[in-house]
Design an enzyme around this catalytic site. Structure first.
Site, PDB file in Angstrom:
ATOM      1  N   THR A 152      20.262   0.272   4.849  1.00  0.00           N
ATOM      2  CA  THR A 152      18.883   0.479   5.734  1.00  0.00           C
ATOM      3  C   THR A 152      18.097   1.682   5.182  1.00  0.00           C
ATOM      4  O   THR A 152      16.941   1.490   5.146  1.00  0.00           O
ATOM      5  CB  THR A 152      19.376   0.664   7.175  1.00  0.00           C
ATOM      6  N   ASP A 194      26.500  -7.649   9.583  1.00  0.00           N
ATOM      7  CA  ASP A 194      25.572  -6.464   9.222  1.00  0.00           C
ATOM      8  C   ASP A 194      24.035  -6.929   8.978  1.00  0.00           C
ATOM      9  O   ASP A 194      23.829  -7.728   8.137  1.00  0.00           O
ATOM     10  CB  ASP A 194      26.093  -5.977   7.814  1.00  0.00           C
ATOM     11  N   ASP A 244      30.366  -4.012   6.640  1.00  0.00           N
ATOM     12  CA  ASP A 244      30.053  -3.928   5.236  1.00  0.00           C
ATOM     13  C   ASP A 244      30.826  -4.585   4.183  1.00  0.00           C
ATOM     14  O   ASP A 244      30.510  -4.755   3.008  1.00  0.00           O
ATOM     15  CB  ASP A 244      30.068  -2.268   4.924  1.00  0.00           C
ATOM     16  N   GLU A 286      26.839  -4.567  13.466  1.00  0.00           N
ATOM     17  CA  GLU A 286      26.652  -3.178  13.559  1.00  0.00           C
ATOM     18  C   GLU A 286      25.963  -2.530  14.676  1.00  0.00           C
ATOM     19  O   GLU A 286      26.380  -1.603  15.010  1.00  0.00           O
ATOM     20  CB  GLU A 286      26.087  -2.631  12.165  1.00  0.00           C
ATOM     21  N   ILE A 322      21.115  -5.678   8.600  1.00  0.00           N
ATOM     22  CA  ILE A 322      20.461  -4.981   7.407  1.00  0.00           C
ATOM     23  C   ILE A 322      21.582  -4.080   6.690  1.00  0.00           C
ATOM     24  O   ILE A 322      21.480  -2.696   7.120  1.00  0.00           O
ATOM     25  CB  ILE A 322      19.058  -4.416   7.483  1.00  0.00           C
ATOM     26  N   ASP A 323      22.126  -4.575   5.734  1.00  0.00           N
ATOM     27  CA  ASP A 323      22.908  -3.475   4.819  1.00  0.00           C
ATOM     28  C   ASP A 323      22.006  -2.893   3.807  1.00  0.00           C
ATOM     29  O   ASP A 323      21.255  -3.531   2.815  1.00  0.00           O
ATOM     30  CB  ASP A 323      24.112  -4.093   4.002  1.00  0.00           C
TER      31      ASP A 323
END
Length: 268
Positions: free
Chosen positions: A80, A75, A205, A55, A77-78
């Site tokens: 954020t 990803d 995601d 990402e 940190i999904d």
């Protein structure tokens, strides 16, 4: 600085330096970048010939192309926005594809320290326990999850709210928003929710979560009802074909540029 075994949880305790990307609601922190760099550098040591779609590296401006080569889709940190506010729905997501087909996925729920995993043909698990979707076929008994997406202009919001209203009038048991696409999809795989839909998410995601849901017995498709396209930025996932098909029929599309269009995404 972030040397704890749970890098994201350690970062929650630090002062957060927050900036924005595509919109004022599309947030990024230094922790996002550090976690992605850690994941890619670690994987590259063992798999130097593999490709990576991350990402934060994708925000650098180079094209994003999913090829037939072995590719890690990351990803860091999904959720954020959740992370910034210490709202405990935050995950790290890593999917792996070969010849554009998903082979396995790993999602780590950082606050609960739960690990969701799946490998094609081998089932889906949470901390080693096999996952199974609810198999609910009646949308009037379904709990449905979604996310708003980064675009908040009046037209997009009207479409988003209109889609939600149609499902509430079905009537579904309820619609929930938890702020993490990957963890919402994991709830479908675990049988805690019966469906999920969204316009505006990215390949990172949904890559890991898509195979986790499939291996848990669920259905994953495009919002048009066709096969899932990882670059399309849209998805419907459900515990049954019946619920998925009903949701597809209700949705009015919300337009987002594909992940593989333009020059703002990167593959390394």
């Amino acid at each position: 600085m972030l040397n704890d075994k749970n890098v994201v949880l350690e970062a929650v305790k630090q002062e957060k330096h927050v900036s924005t990307k595509s919109t004022p609601t599309d947030l990024v922190t230094e922790a996002d970048r550090l976690v992605e760099e850690l994941i890619i550098s670690t994987l590259r040591e063992s798999f130097p010939s593999h490709r990576f779609i991350g990402e934060e590296s994708c925000a650098a401006g180079e094209p994003c192309v999913l090829t037939d080569s072995p590719t890690w889709i990351i990803d860091p940190i999904d959720g954020t926005c959740n992370f910034v506010h210490s709202f405990p729905m935050v995950a790290v997501s890593i999917g792996f594809a070969v010849k554009k087909e998903l082979e396995f996925g790993v999602i780590y729920h950082c606050f609960e320290e739960t690990l969701y995993t799946a490998r094609k043909g081998h089932g889906a698990f949470c901390n080693g326990l096999r996952l199974q979707v609810s198999k609910e076929k009646d949308v009037s008994k379904a709990l449905i999850l979604t996310e708003i997406g980064a675009k908040r202009d009046p037209e997009t919001l009207a479409l988003f709210l209109g889609n939600m209203e149609k499902l509430l009038r079905a009537p579904a048991h309820g619609v929930r928003i938890i702020g993490s696409s990957t963890l919402a999809l994991c709830q479908v795989a675990a049988g805690a929710a019966d469906a999920y839909y969204q316009f505006g998410l990215h390949c990172w995601d949904m890559a890991a979560a898509a195979i986790i849901i499939r291996e848990a017995g669920g259905v994953v498709m495009d919002t048009s009802g066709g096969p899932l396209d990882l670059m399309s930025r849209r998805i419907v996932a459900a515990a049954s074909q019946e619920v998925a098909g009903f949701i597809v029929q209700q949705l009015k599309p919300i337009g987002y540029e594909r992940d593989d269009c333009g020059e703002r995404h990167a593959v390394r």
